[in-house]
Structures are given as C-alpha cells and as structure tokens.
Design a protein around this motif. Sequence first.
Motif, PDB file in Angstrom:
ATOM      1  N   CYS A   1     -32.971 -53.157  14.080  1.00 35.99           N
ATOM      2  CA  CYS A   1     -33.053 -54.615  13.901  1.00 35.99           C
ATOM      3  C   CYS A   1     -34.220 -55.200  14.693  1.00 35.99           C
ATOM      4  O   CYS A   1     -34.929 -56.091  14.211  1.00 35.99           O
ATOM      5  CB  CYS A   1     -31.737 -55.265  14.321  1.00 35.99           C
ATOM      6  SG  CYS A   1     -30.346 -54.982  13.198  1.00 35.99           S
TER       7      CYS A   1
ATOM      8  N   MET B   1     -37.328 -54.430  12.769  1.00 35.05           N
ATOM      9  CA  MET B   1     -37.520 -55.324  11.617  1.00 35.05           C
ATOM     10  C   MET B   1     -37.978 -56.705  12.075  1.00 35.05           C
ATOM     11  O   MET B   1     -38.786 -57.365  11.404  1.00 35.05           O
ATOM     12  CB  MET B   1     -36.229 -55.412  10.816  1.00 35.05           C
ATOM     13  CG  MET B   1     -35.922 -54.142  10.035  1.00 35.05           C
ATOM     14  SD  MET B   1     -34.481 -54.277   8.946  1.00 35.05           S
ATOM     15  CE  MET B   1     -33.143 -54.253  10.135  1.00 35.05           C
ATOM     16  N   GLY B   2     -37.467 -57.153  13.236  1.00 34.25           N
ATOM     17  CA  GLY B   2     -37.949 -58.420  13.784  1.00 34.25           C
ATOM     18  C   GLY B   2     -39.424 -58.363  14.104  1.00 34.25           C
ATOM     19  O   GLY B   2     -40.162 -59.335  13.880  1.00 34.25           O
TER      20      GLY B   2
ATOM     21  N   VAL C   1     -41.602 -56.419  12.578  1.00 36.14           N
ATOM     22  CA  VAL C   1     -42.322 -56.364  11.306  1.00 36.14           C
ATOM     23  C   VAL C   1     -42.640 -57.778  10.798  1.00 36.14           C
ATOM     24  O   VAL C   1     -43.720 -58.040  10.259  1.00 36.14           O
ATOM     25  CB  VAL C   1     -41.501 -55.582  10.256  1.00 36.14           C
ATOM     26  CG1 VAL C   1     -42.071 -55.790   8.846  1.00 36.14           C
ATOM     27  CG2 VAL C   1     -41.478 -54.100  10.608  1.00 36.14           C
ATOM     28  N   VAL C   2     -41.698 -58.706  10.998  1.00 36.49           N
ATOM     29  CA  VAL C   2     -41.882 -60.088  10.539  1.00 36.49           C
ATOM     30  C   VAL C   2     -43.096 -60.734  11.212  1.00 36.49           C
ATOM     31  O   VAL C   2     -43.763 -61.600  10.620  1.00 36.49           O
ATOM     32  CB  VAL C   2     -40.604 -60.909  10.818  1.00 36.49           C
ATOM     33  CG1 VAL C   2     -40.812 -62.379  10.518  1.00 36.49           C
ATOM     34  CG2 VAL C   2     -39.438 -60.358  10.004  1.00 36.49           C
ATOM     35  N   THR C   3     -43.417 -60.310  12.432  1.00 35.29           N
ATOM     36  CA  THR C   3     -44.531 -60.929  13.165  1.00 35.29           C
ATOM     37  C   THR C   3     -45.896 -60.372  12.775  1.00 35.29           C
ATOM     38  O   THR C   3     -46.925 -60.987  13.091  1.00 35.29           O
ATOM     39  CB  THR C   3     -44.356 -60.732  14.683  1.00 35.29           C
ATOM     40  OG1 THR C   3     -44.562 -59.340  15.025  1.00 35.29           O
ATOM     41  CG2 THR C   3     -42.974 -61.160  15.146  1.00 35.29           C
TER      42      THR C   3
ATOM     43  N   ALA D   1     -42.670 -52.492  15.887  1.00 33.07           N
ATOM     44  CA  ALA D   1     -42.367 -52.366  14.462  1.00 33.07           C
ATOM     45  C   ALA D   1     -42.227 -50.896  14.071  1.00 33.07           C
ATOM     46  O   ALA D   1     -41.320 -50.505  13.329  1.00 33.07           O
ATOM     47  CB  ALA D   1     -43.459 -53.030  13.635  1.00 33.07           C
TER      48      ALA D   1
ATOM     49  N   LEU E   1     -32.858 -58.522  18.503  1.00 40.24           N
ATOM     50  CA  LEU E   1     -33.836 -59.595  18.734  1.00 40.24           C
ATOM     51  C   LEU E   1     -34.006 -59.873  20.229  1.00 40.24           C
ATOM     52  O   LEU E   1     -35.115 -60.152  20.691  1.00 40.24           O
ATOM     53  CB  LEU E   1     -33.408 -60.858  17.983  1.00 40.24           C
ATOM     54  CG  LEU E   1     -33.425 -60.739  16.447  1.00 40.24           C
ATOM     55  CD1 LEU E   1     -32.952 -62.037  15.810  1.00 40.24           C
ATOM     56  CD2 LEU E   1     -34.818 -60.369  15.935  1.00 40.24           C
TER      57      LEU E   1
ATOM     58  N   PRO F   1     -47.811 -60.114  10.025  1.00 43.22           N
ATOM     59  CA  PRO F   1     -48.820 -60.898   9.296  1.00 43.22           C
ATOM     60  C   PRO F   1     -49.546 -61.929  10.180  1.00 43.22           C
ATOM     61  O   PRO F   1     -50.627 -62.409   9.809  1.00 43.22           O
ATOM     62  CB  PRO F   1     -48.009 -61.598   8.205  1.00 43.22           C
ATOM     63  CG  PRO F   1     -46.804 -60.732   8.019  1.00 43.22           C
ATOM     64  CD  PRO F   1     -46.489 -60.216   9.391  1.00 43.22           C
TER      65      PRO F   1
ATOM     66  N   GLY G   1     -46.353 -56.024  18.966  1.00 45.67           N
ATOM     67  CA  GLY G   1     -45.787 -56.175  17.626  1.00 45.67           C
ATOM     68  C   GLY G   1     -45.855 -54.894  16.817  1.00 45.67           C
ATOM     69  O   GLY G   1     -44.856 -54.466  16.217  1.00 45.67           O
TER      70      GLY G   1
END
Length: 282
Positions: free
Chosen positions: A39, A42-43, A45-47, A181, A215, A49, A177
């Motif tokens: 988890c 994945m959090g 991964v969201v950052t 990830a 998170l 971009p 990040g």
Amino acid sequence: MALPVFIIVLIAALFHATWNTVVKKNDDRTLFMALLVACGGMGAVVTLPFLDIPAKESWPYIALSVLLHNGYYLFLIAAYKYGDLSHVYPLARGSAPLIVAAVSVFIVGEQLSQLAWIAIIIMAIGIMSLSITRNSQNLRNPTAVFCALGTGMFIAGYTVTDGIGGRLAGDVHSYAGWMMALDGFPIIAYLALRRGRGIVADCRPIWKPALVGGLLSLAAYWAVIWAMSVAPIALVAAVRETSIIFALLFGVFFLKERLSLTQLCAIFMTLLGTVLLKLNRP
C-alpha cells in the motif's frame, strides 16, 4: 541538526510507531506487513507523475535500497518466527543506529562529535534493553538473535544507502518517490507465490488498516530520507529510533500493556540520548 529537521524526524518516528502498533495488533503479521508495504508502494506510485526522474548516479542506490528493504522484511519475518516481537524487535532497532554511525563515519566520511557518539550509544543501549524481560528466553535462542541482528544490519544498510542516494539524486523527493514505489511490490509478490489465490481473500478483511499504515509508513520514511539529505545520516537514524518508545507508550495507553521498571529505564535512556543529540553541536 536544525530544530525543524529534528521535529520532522520525531514526527516521522511517531508515524513509524503508529503503523508498528497496528501491525502488532494483527494476528497474521507477515501478511499484514506485506500488504502494508505494498500500500505504501502504491501511494508512492501516485506521486511519480509530479516528480522528476532521479539523476543516473542515484539509480544503483535505488536498486540496492529495494534489495536491502526486502532483505529486511524477510529477516524481520524470520525473527518473528523464532522469537517474540517484544524481544527481537528492540534488538534489531537498537543495534541499527550503532551500525549506521560506524558506517557513516568510517566509510561515508561524516564527522560525529564525542557528545553525538555518547548520545547514540546511550539510545542504542536504552532501546536494546527492552529485549531484557522476565520472559526473554528467546534471546537465548541463537537463531532468534541472529535474525534480530541481521534485521538491524539490513536497517543500517538501507539507511546509509538512502542517505547517500538521496543526496546524489538531484532532487531528494524524486529519489524517495521512485525508491518507495519500486520497494512496495517484491514482498507481496513473494507472498502471493507462496499462498496462491487465497491471498486475495486473506487480504480483504485487513486492507483498510494496512492502507492507513502503509501511507503512514510512506510519509515517515520519506521524511527520514529528506532529513538525511540536510543532516548527518547517523543523527537522523538515531532520532528515528525513538519510534520504539512511542510504540511502547502506545502499548501502555491503547493496548493496556503494563510498564515495567526496565521499560521505564529504557524510556529515560532513550530520551536522555535524544536530548544530548539536540544539544550536540557539529
């Protein structure tokens, strides 16, 4: 260490203690920790971009850090198998700052004052003393001790690796990040291979607390990586380990655990070491 950095690392330690307390409350700690790590990944991964690509000099450190983190997870799982959490985990967390200090001084080339060394040693002894309880027969088990100290070695290894890699990345946040990830998925893939399709059903009741814990873990270690880019690695590593004292207090107030004299002494020594670190001047 500047006061704002010191406070941020203490907050990171608080977050770390929070998710460790959540893990402690779960019966299947291996699966829960793996899902928590996934988890967090994945959090991260969201950052991605919103982050730059880390400098090429830092990618070997990212790869090594992912390897060391997953070695840490496997050794910690083994330590839980052969010994109790309350015995092996303080041994692992307490030994790590001493190893980090030695590596950062003798290999990385950082400078530590005599007061900083004294503070780190006091904190390490205080944390490791939590392993000494009336039911500490697990510490006479050489396999449990080996796994606990091996876990400490992996903690020290990825801490120093991330301290150096974050400084080389150009942007420490891009390093954090991308590393986190990539870090999140090998351990869940390993468990999926071992448990098969049943892992989905096993994860269903625990995914919400695992997501919160993941998170918190992401935020905590991201802050630590940033702190190591602006302060000595050894000092950040030592202050981070105050998390085990926060976890101990959470156990007392939320899990209704009893506080022993040994634990009170450990809290005092750890807090004393923390104060000495804050009073330390380069």
